[in-house]
Design a protein around this motif. Sequence first.
Motif, short mmCIF file in Angstrom:
data_model
loop_
_atom_site.label_atom_id
_atom_site.label_comp_id
_atom_site.label_asym_id
_atom_site.label_seq_id
_atom_site.Cartn_x
_atom_site.Cartn_y
_atom_site.Cartn_z
N ASP A 1 37.19 47.38 35.38
CA ASP A 1 37.35 45.94 35.21
C ASP A 1 38.11 45.32 36.38
O ASP A 1 37.76 44.24 36.86
N THR A 2 39.14 46.01 36.84
CA THR A 2 39.93 45.51 37.97
C THR A 2 39.10 45.51 39.24
O THR A 2 39.15 44.57 40.04
N ASP B 1 36.77 42.62 39.14
CA ASP B 1 37.46 41.36 39.46
C ASP B 1 37.60 41.19 40.97
O ASP B 1 37.36 40.10 41.51
N ARG C 1 34.16 40.45 42.48
CA ARG C 1 33.74 39.07 42.20
C ARG C 1 34.45 38.08 43.14
O ARG C 1 33.84 37.15 43.66
N GLU C 2 35.73 38.32 43.35
CA GLU C 2 36.49 37.45 44.26
C GLU C 2 35.94 37.54 45.68
O GLU C 2 35.81 36.53 46.39
#
Length: 397
Positions: free
Chosen positions: A194-195, A198, A201-202
Amino acid sequence: MDTISPLKLDFNNTEIAFKGKSDKDLNKAYWLFKMVASNALIKIGTPITNFSLNIGLPIQGIIRNTIYRQFCGGESIEDCSRAIAELGHGNVTTILDYSVEGEESEESFDATCNEILRTVESAKQNSLISFCVFKPTGLGRFDLLAKIDAKQTLTAEEQAEYQRLWNRCDQICQACHAAGIRVLIDAEHSWIQDTIDDIAREMMEKYNQEKPIVYNTYQLYRADKLASLKADFAYAKTQNFHLGAKIVRGAYMEIERERAKENGYPSPIQPNKKASDTDYNDAIYFILDNIDQIGLMAGTHNEESCRILAEEMERRNIPHNLPNVFFAQLLGMSDNLSFNLGAAGYNVAKYMPYGPVKAVMPYLFRRAQENTSVGGQTGRELSLIMKELKRRKASKK
């Protein structure tokens, strides 16, 4: 790169698949895959080899001339130049993959970041290098990512440590954006993913404004990853950036199932292979439906999925060499897919791991273990090698 007139796609064409291999190369590969096919041998051989390397026994030469030579390009970027050129002759490009694993210090993370930046520089100079790639755990501590994933509060020191990890990812993606080179962010274990998602995505939002440069990896042997892909695309549409999607089946199945069982939570892995295959192929259809805004890297050794993607491109009149669509396989495996796709005019890349022999061994052992768990993979490799050796023998009569 040699220009090749597109041919009819035939994954059984061993003449094209092994054009760049001598009889000696094929015989070596045959015995290597025979060894890899033995699950028991891999389980026993892995700890013995690790122990031998750690106490300094002189076995690096044996490793270098067998498993390392089959699956790695060399110890340095410069060492890989010959293998890169050989792939290029078959209309196949290279993904330079610095495959050193298991480091834990800030110094090693900085060194890995600098090495990946060197692959970007190499890609700028050599059009046969089509992608760069990095593992987030090569740039920061696994346990730090796990703590963030678990929603635990970070200390001020850990927050600064995470910022350094993020900055390394950003530095690589920024360099790739400036150079116009695509970069793949590898997927890892579910309890840190999940990290990683993230971060990816950034990076995509920041650098994929004009075209897909940064690609996140979706492991579709996970039951939730087709939904993740669709959610990320919905977000990309609202924020007006291109999604980069590398789709794979996955690399950590046994570890994931064992950890879920030990910790008493539902396994994130699909209930069976059919479910994985269905989600993988559905991901292909979904991405092709939105190909104007998604870059696709189809990382697979599955012949059916390769055929589905190729045939769907034909059906939709998508050019074989559309920059937004790439097939990918690992160096030393599935040459029948890579070179026949290349001969048919599709964009194809091989993952080319490199690094010092001892440092790359964790990667090689993982690949060997994965091969034993993929039903029919080593058997398919062996049958194709035997077929080509027989064809060559018959042609000499």
